[in-house]
Structures are given as structure tokens and as C-alpha cells.
Design an enzyme around this catalytic site. Structure first.
Site, mmCIF file in Angstrom:
data_model
loop_
_atom_site.group_PDB
_atom_site.id
_atom_site.type_symbol
_atom_site.label_atom_id
_atom_site.label_comp_id
_atom_site.label_asym_id
_atom_site.label_seq_id
_atom_site.Cartn_x
_atom_site.Cartn_y
_atom_site.Cartn_z
ATOM 1 N N GLU A 1 0.836 -1.206 0.000
ATOM 2 C CA GLU A 1 0.000 0.000 0.000
ATOM 3 C C GLU A 1 0.869 1.254 0.000
ATOM 4 O OE1 GLU A 1 -0.127 -2.606 2.018
ATOM 5 O OE2 GLU A 1 -2.072 -2.835 2.983
ATOM 6 N N ALA B 1 10.774 -34.958 -10.852
ATOM 7 C CA ALA B 1 10.890 -35.061 -12.310
ATOM 8 C C ALA B 1 10.985 -36.542 -12.631
ATOM 9 C CB ALA B 1 12.139 -34.327 -12.793
ATOM 10 N N THR C 1 21.342 -37.355 -2.621
ATOM 11 C CA THR C 1 21.226 -36.540 -3.846
ATOM 12 C C THR C 1 22.352 -35.508 -3.884
ATOM 13 O OG1 THR C 1 18.841 -36.830 -4.027
ATOM 14 C CG2 THR C 1 19.750 -34.860 -5.055
HETATM 15 N N1 LIG Z 1 14.519 -36.876 -10.985
HETATM 16 C C1 LIG Z 1 14.444 -36.179 -9.865
HETATM 17 O O1 LIG Z 1 13.547 -35.368 -9.687
HETATM 18 C C2 LIG Z 1 15.466 -36.415 -8.801
HETATM 19 C C3 LIG Z 1 15.605 -35.453 -7.790
HETATM 20 C C4 LIG Z 1 16.517 -35.673 -6.763
HETATM 21 C C5 LIG Z 1 17.257 -36.837 -6.748
HETATM 22 N N2 LIG Z 1 17.130 -37.747 -7.741
HETATM 23 C C6 LIG Z 1 17.903 -39.010 -7.675
HETATM 24 O O2 LIG Z 1 17.538 -39.692 -6.477
HETATM 25 C C7 LIG Z 1 18.644 -40.462 -6.037
HETATM 26 C C8 LIG Z 1 18.883 -40.197 -4.554
HETATM 27 O O3 LIG Z 1 17.711 -40.483 -3.809
HETATM 28 P P1 LIG Z 1 17.770 -41.377 -2.491
HETATM 29 O O4 LIG Z 1 16.370 -41.746 -2.158
HETATM 30 O O5 LIG Z 1 18.759 -42.463 -2.698
HETATM 31 O O6 LIG Z 1 18.389 -40.411 -1.403
HETATM 32 P P2 LIG Z 1 18.037 -38.946 -0.842
HETATM 33 O O7 LIG Z 1 16.615 -38.855 -0.459
HETATM 34 O O8 LIG Z 1 18.593 -37.918 -1.768
HETATM 35 O O9 LIG Z 1 18.956 -38.910 0.451
HETATM 36 C C9 LIG Z 1 18.782 -39.862 1.435
HETATM 37 C C10 LIG Z 1 19.437 -39.374 2.706
HETATM 38 O O10 LIG Z 1 18.725 -38.233 3.213
HETATM 39 C C11 LIG Z 1 18.715 -38.271 4.621
HETATM 40 N N3 LIG Z 1 17.330 -38.473 5.067
HETATM 41 C C12 LIG Z 1 16.289 -38.958 4.364
HETATM 42 N N4 LIG Z 1 15.191 -38.992 5.149
HETATM 43 C C13 LIG Z 1 15.569 -38.547 6.368
HETATM 44 C C14 LIG Z 1 14.896 -38.334 7.604
HETATM 45 N N5 LIG Z 1 13.593 -38.618 7.747
HETATM 46 N N6 LIG Z 1 15.600 -37.829 8.634
HETATM 47 C C15 LIG Z 1 16.917 -37.532 8.504
HETATM 48 N N7 LIG Z 1 17.608 -37.718 7.354
HETATM 49 C C16 LIG Z 1 16.936 -38.213 6.317
HETATM 50 C C17 LIG Z 1 19.586 -39.442 5.022
HETATM 51 O O11 LIG Z 1 20.889 -38.930 5.124
HETATM 52 P P3 LIG Z 1 21.963 -39.572 6.150
HETATM 53 O O12 LIG Z 1 22.250 -40.946 5.666
HETATM 54 O O13 LIG Z 1 23.144 -38.650 6.048
HETATM 55 O O14 LIG Z 1 21.324 -39.559 7.491
HETATM 56 C C18 LIG Z 1 19.441 -40.375 3.823
HETATM 57 O O15 LIG Z 1 20.498 -41.285 3.692
HETATM 58 C C19 LIG Z 1 19.825 -40.069 -6.901
HETATM 59 O O16 LIG Z 1 20.012 -41.077 -7.882
HETATM 60 C C20 LIG Z 1 19.374 -38.795 -7.573
HETATM 61 O O17 LIG Z 1 19.959 -38.647 -8.849
HETATM 62 C C21 LIG Z 1 16.260 -37.561 -8.773
#
Ligand SMILES: NC(=O)c1ccc[n+]([C@@H]2O[C@H](COP(=O)([O-])OP(=O)(O)OC[C@H]3O[C@@H](n4cnc5c(N)ncnc54)[C@H](OP(=O)(O)O)[C@@H]3O)[C@@H](O)[C@H]2O)c1
Length: 308
Positions: free
Chosen positions: A46, A149, A191
């Protein structure tokens, strides 16, 4: 009011802890002033519109997306007082301000001064435009958008972990625009390690709007999704995966909006978009998401869902 709502979008993700308000002043069918909350929360919309209109404010109608504030602060006067002093004749307000320092008192002050006040009419779009501020007020945490994605078969990466790129240029540019509207962006620790994403805004002219970067990790600064409540100055949080992180936010009921970019590719065996959601049966999966927008971005399809 539509114009005022569009103006409010200009600083979405830049005004916390203040709401991103939009304001248009109209006199004799002409727009004489336009304003939107400035980065950092001041000046208010405003104040900006009134200073643009100057003397033309006298007798004008003010369209504003949130009830004008009734509280003066060291950073500026109350907007209700500014509107009264400027001699505005009529104020149209989309939504009341839940801030207890205003909550009805802005309207009351305007009416006491003889200004004609009209309330409501665009409440739903105003709620959507100021979702960050309203979620912080109502739930004590930021408004959370989860971005995924995926391929047509719901994969976010190959089995090898490769995920660049699933979607095309247009979808990625749109995702960068979304980043610019958030104070913070979060990914899971894996990630961060596998993709080493920059998590910045790489759109011409918007580079300075890169959000604060956060990593979810049991060993890090943000060790639980619920810790997002403590993020000062963050009213909009964008979660960009991966699968385990996305599932953790969903399991805790912390996702308000889902952005699903779907590319016309098939991956087959690969990484599923989401980790375990702990569903007991299919019935409990239904009725949770409502489609609010869909469009093509190049050859990819964007679907936007709101949590119901
Ligand atoms: N296409 C897309 O949109 C996209 C986007 C992002 C990623 N990606 C792909 O996804 C893959 C990775 O995914 P991901 O599922 O393996 O792993 P992520 O979700 O990236 O990471 C997992 C880590 O996050 C932490 N975490 C998760 N939940 C938690 C919670 N409730 N509390 C505390 N910490 C938590 C933990 O870390 P700590 O072990 O250190 O505790 C766990 O090991 C990769 O291949 C990447 O390229 C694709």
C-alpha cells in the site's frame, strides 16, 4: 484484484516474515498506483502504491490482497493510517490478516475514518498467492512444495543413479522459476553427494534469487523434516528429492503442494520416485491430492497438485 494478486507474486519467497501483498489504486477507471511488498518485507504494497499515486490517491479505490495493517512498526507506519491520510475513498480487500496485531482492526480503523470497505470476493486466489505467510501463521512452519521429475513409469533415475536429464529445457527453466519463488531449497544427503546439484537459479535476470540451500541428513544441521519449523526467514520451502527424502516429508504430512514434471520416456528398472510411504491399504492413498494446474512444457507435462 486480479492485477493486485499478480503483483503480489513478484516477491513471493522474498518477504518473510511479512506477507507478499499486492495493491492497485484506481481513480476514474485508470490505474494511478501499483505496489507490492518489497524484498525483506518493507515498504508494504500500500505504501508503494500510495507514493506512486501521490495526490491522485485522493478519492481513489484501493484493491489490496490482504487487510491493511493496523500496527505501526519501527520500519514503517500502519498502512490503514497511510490510506486514511491519503484520502482514499474505498478499499477492497481479498483476505483478512490473521496477524493478531491487525486481524479486523485494519478494517475497523478504515471504516471509522469513513472509508467504504468491501471484504472478500477473491479469497481462494489470495490464499494461494500468500500461502507461505498463511501456512507459517497457521501451522508454524513453511509452505512446502515437493518437486519430482519422473519418467512415464515413475522413475527419477536409472539404476546406476544417473538422473540428468529426465526432463527437457522448458521444464527445467520452469523449475528454476519455482526456485526463485522459495526462500530455501532442500535435498537429501545422497542426492547432494551423487548429483552435486547447484540448486541455484540460472535464469537471465533472476540469478540473485537463488534460495538458501539445505541438506537433510541425520548427521547434518537439518536432521529431521520437522526441523523446518525452526528455519527463520523461510516461509516457502522447495524439496527437490531424492526418493527417501520425498517419502519422509510425505509420511510426516509436510507436503502442501506437489509439482510433477513427467517426461515422455520409459526407464524400466531404475529408482522409484518415492521411498516407502507406509500405507496400510490402497484406500488410504486416495483423496489426498487435488489437481490444480496442468500444462505442457515442451514435450514434458507439468501437473500441480494441492494437498487436500
Ligand atoms: N529426478 C528427480 O527429480 C530427482 C531429484 C533428486 C534426486 N534424484 C535421484 O535420487 C537419487 C537419490 O535419492 P535417495 O532416495 O537415494 O536419497 P536422498 O533422499 O537424496 O537422500 C537420502 C538421505 O537423506 C537423509 N534423510 C532422508 N530422510 C531422512 C529423515 N527422515 N531424517 C533424517 N535424514 C533423512 C539421510 O541422510 P543420512 O544418511 O546422512 O542420514 C538419507 O540417507 C539419486 O540417484 C538422484 O539422482 C532424482
Amino acid at each position: 484484484m486480479s492485477a493486485a494478486l499478480a503483483l503480489s507474486e513478484r516477491t513471493r519467497g522474498r518477504t518473510a516474515p511479512n506477507p507478499n501483498v499486492g495493491c492497485v489504486l484506481v481513480k476514474e477507471s485508470r490505474v494511478v498506483g501499483r505496489g507490492w511488498t518489497q524484498p525483506g518485507g518493507r515498504p508494504h504494497a500500500e505504501a508503494m502504491a500510495l507514493s506512486q499515486a501521490g495526490e491522485k490517491s485522493r478519492g481513489a479505490t484501493c484493491y489490496v490482497t490482504l487487510e491493511p495493517c493496523a500496527h505501526a512498526s519501527p520500519r514503517g507506519p500502519a498502512c490503514a493510517d497511510l490510506l486514511i491520510a491519503a484520502g482514499v475513498a474505498r478499499v477492497v480487500i481479498a483476505l483478512g490478516d490473521p496477524d493478531p496485531r491487525t486481524n479486523g482492526q485494519g478494517v475497523a480503523r478504515l471504516r471509522t475514518a469513513g472509508i467504504h470497505v468491501v471484504e472478500g470476493g477473491a479469497e481462494a486466489p489470495a490464499r494461494a498467492a500468500m500461502a507461505g505467510f498463511l501456512t507459517r501463521r497457521a501451522k508454524g512452519r513453511p509452505f512446502v512444495t515437493l518437486k519430482l521429475a519422473t519418467s512415464l513409469d515413475g522413475r527419477i533415475a536409472l539404476a546406476s543413479g544417473e538422473s540428468r536429464w529426465i526432463t527437457g529445457l522448458e521444464a527445467r527453466a520452469h523449475a528454476h522459476l519455482e526456485r526463485a519463488r522459495h526462500e530455501a531449497i532442500l535435498v537429501g544427503r545422497r542426492t547432494a553427494e551423487i548429483d552435486r546439484p547447484k540448486l541455484d537459479v540460472r535464469l537471465p535476470g533472476l540469478e540473485s534469487r537463488s534460495p538458501r540451500r539445505l541438506i537433510l541428513s541425520s548427521a547434518g544441521d537439518l536432521s529431521r523434516p520437522s526441523d523446518i519449523a525452526d528455519l527463520e526467514g523461510v516461509d516457502h520451502l522447495l524439496v527437490e528429492g531424492g526418493a527417501e527424502t520425498a517419502a519422509a516429508f510425505l509420511c510426516e504430512g509436510l507436503v502442501d503442494r506437489l509439482l510433477l514434471y513427467r517426461a515422455p520416456i520409459l526407464i524400466g528398472a531404475g529408482k522409484a520416485a518415492l521411498g516407502d510411504l507406509g500405507l496400510a491399504d490402497l484406500a488410504s492413498a486416495h483423496g489426498r491430492w487435488r489437481l490444480t494446474d496442468t500444462r505442457m512444457l515442451g514435450s514434458d507435462r507439468l501437473e500441480v497438485y494441492a494437498s487436500s
